[in-house]
Design a protein around this motif. Structure first.
Motif, mmCIF file in Angstrom:
data_model
loop_
_atom_site.group_PDB
_atom_site.id
_atom_site.type_symbol
_atom_site.label_atom_id
_atom_site.label_comp_id
_atom_site.label_asym_id
_atom_site.label_seq_id
_atom_site.Cartn_x
_atom_site.Cartn_y
_atom_site.Cartn_z
ATOM 1 N N TRP A 36 0.841 -1.194 0.000
ATOM 2 C CA TRP A 36 0.000 0.000 0.000
ATOM 3 C C TRP A 36 0.881 1.251 0.000
ATOM 4 N N GLN A 37 0.351 2.312 -0.603
ATOM 5 C CA GLN A 37 0.999 3.612 -0.564
ATOM 6 C C GLN A 37 0.262 4.497 0.440
ATOM 7 N N LEU A 38 1.018 5.289 1.181
ATOM 8 C CA LEU A 38 0.419 6.188 2.159
ATOM 9 C C LEU A 38 0.358 7.597 1.578
ATOM 10 N N GLY A 39 -0.781 8.227 1.727
ATOM 11 C CA GLY A 39 -0.927 9.589 1.236
ATOM 12 C C GLY A 39 -2.302 10.127 1.534
ATOM 13 N N ASP A 40 -2.376 11.452 1.683
ATOM 14 C CA ASP A 40 -3.644 12.103 2.025
ATOM 15 C C ASP A 40 -4.377 12.636 0.804
ATOM 16 N N ASP A 41 -3.787 12.513 -0.390
ATOM 17 C CA ASP A 41 -4.393 13.046 -1.597
ATOM 18 C C ASP A 41 -5.284 11.987 -2.248
#
Length: 473
Positions: A36-41
């Motif tokens: 998984w990639q972490l990001g708020d966008d």
């Protein structure tokens, strides 16, 4: 069907205490390890690490979950509120795609894959974790140990093994990080539900903690804040009541670590030897986060706690004899069932003598499943509110006075923010991060993570203003 090459993004929102912050860093590492990639966008899934300690925290958790659902992403409730209420929360909050328990953390990547694929997850039924047995010495001895030097056997960016919490990824660049000593609690305070969903007290091995401290130091951490539900209990399930006294000097000696701070100390378990180590060990902050909760002996007994004003003042006198500059903070519950005017007056009198740096005031409210919820003598809400108001005003006055006492002294400040125009914000040894006051330092060319010696020239409430004396490395 999602594969490791699929683009899957998740955002983590953390509510509550420092223990939850550590949990979120462990979840983040597990998610990345699962692809998984972490990001708020525009994330595919938002994981809200909830808090379920008191009513206001529960409301904040619900509001955050609803706001996340409005974003269009799938929402997963994790953390203490999800663990505590499980199926009940899932039924009451259909906006959440899933409600997961602590037991799901090890396979968090798989759980979020299920959410994305619309595979239903059956919410767990809340159970009394007090019945769970601590990890046996045999299990501990056979658990894998991390290699400390260079961490060559670990993927880059992942912390060493820590019992059931195998991975950790830093989610900010702060020079301060929490280090979890243990999970759970064996005390049975009548107002607290934590043992019911956090389980029995289970200490982490000293070698695991030292390995993780070294890992954190290699990533710019200069201050370690030791957290647990009750740090004075550390080591009792390992057969060593002096384990914390031995661990603190070892942590302070880790290369790159400049300061070690202990939080969540139980006054009834604060042994003289531990006081000596906290006040007399170089690199260990003379800081006492004491869980008093009240001062009246009769109220404390109804809380299934111990102490009275005389004992607590004696403890504070002992601390200050060894370290006059020591910082002391505590929280207090007002309006506990049966609290009389006289008992409330005992609390007021204690605070007027205690000279605490920070005082937290909370009005009592019933917590599901606690003994106190069934106690007689419940106070009217307007009485509780009035006592909270009175004690809060007194606390603000007393803590401001305590800060003024520090004018003219010198403090070692860990810089954590550049305010611009020659101003920097940091924390002195007597100030815990976020929960206590701060020091605004006037200087030039300071950098985050640097410890500087400063002269206190003024105070604003619990905050201090200081001028630079000399910069450390």
């Amino acid at each position: 069907m999602f594969t490791m090459s699929s683009r899957r993004t998740a955002s983590l929102i953390t509510l509550g205490c420092a223990r939850n912050e550590v949990d979120s860093e462990e979840l983040a590492a597990r998610l990345e390890a699962a692809g998984w990639q972490l990001g708020d966008d525009a994330p595919d899934v938002v994981v809200v690490n909830t808090c379920g300690f008191i009513d206001s925290a529960k409301k904040d958790s619900i509001d955050t979950l609803l706001a996340a659902a409005d974003s269009g992403a799938k929402v997963v409730a994790a953390g203490c509120m999800a663990e505590r209420y499980g199926n009940e929360l899932a039924e009451a909050l259909p906006e959440a795609s899933a409600v997961i328990s602590f037991d799901d953390y090890a396979e968090i990547g798989d759980r979020l894959d299920d959410v994305l694929a619309d595979r239903p997850l059956k919410p767990h039924t809340p159970r009394d974790r007090r019945t769970l047995l601590p990890i046996s010495p045999v299990d501990r001895a056979s658990a894998p140990k991390a290699s400390i030097p260079g961490h060559g056997d670990l993927p880059e960016g992942l912390a060493p093994a820590s019992g059931p919490r195998v991975l950790r990824k830093r989610l900010d660049e702060s020079p301060v990080a929490s280090l979890k000593l243990a999970s759970g609690c064996d005390r049975r305070c009548t107002f607290c539900a934590i043992p019911a969903f956090r389980g029995s007290y289970v200490s982490r091995r000293p070698d695991e903690l030292l390995a993780e401290a070294d890992w954190l130091a290699h990533r710019g951490v200069r201050e370690l804040v030791l957290v647990s539900e009750n740090s004075t209990s550390y080591g009792k399930d390992l057969g060593d009541l002096r384990a914390l006294e031995k661990l603190l000097p070892q942590l302070a000696a880790v290369e790159g670590v400049e300061r070690v701070r202990v939080s969540y100390l139980q006054p009834a378990e604060l042994r003289p030897g531990l006081i000596d180590v906290i006040t007399g060990t170089e690199g260990v902050a003379p800081y006492f986060d004491l869980s008093f909760q009240h001062a009246s002996g009769t109220v404390l007994r109804r809380m299934r706690r111990f102490g009275d004003p005389e004992r607590f003042l004696g403890l504070l006198e002992t601390v200050r004899e060894r370290a006059p500059e020591a910082g002391v903070r505590s929280n207090f519950i007002v309006g506990f069932p049966g609290e009389t005017e006289e008992e409330f007056g005992e609390l007021v009198g204690f605070l007027e003598q205690a000279r605490l740096d920070v005082i937290g005031v909370f009005g009592y409210s019933d917590e599901d499943g606690t003994e106190a919820a069934g106690l007689p003598g419940k106070l009217a809400q307007e009485v509780i509110d009035e006592r909270v108001r009175m004690l809060t005003e007194l606390a603000e006055e007393l803590t401001a006075q305590r800060a003024e006492e520090r004018i003219g002294t010198e403090v070692d400040v860990l810089i954590d923010d550049d305010l611009g125009d020659g101003g920097y914000e940091g924390r002195a040894a007597h100030q815990g991060p976020e929960v206590d006051g701060s020091v605004t330092v006037q200087g030039i060319g300071l950098v985050k993570g640097q410890i500087v010696r400063a002269h206190v020239v003024d105070a604003e409430g619990v905050d201090l203003i200081a001028r630079i004396k000399a910069a450390g490395p």
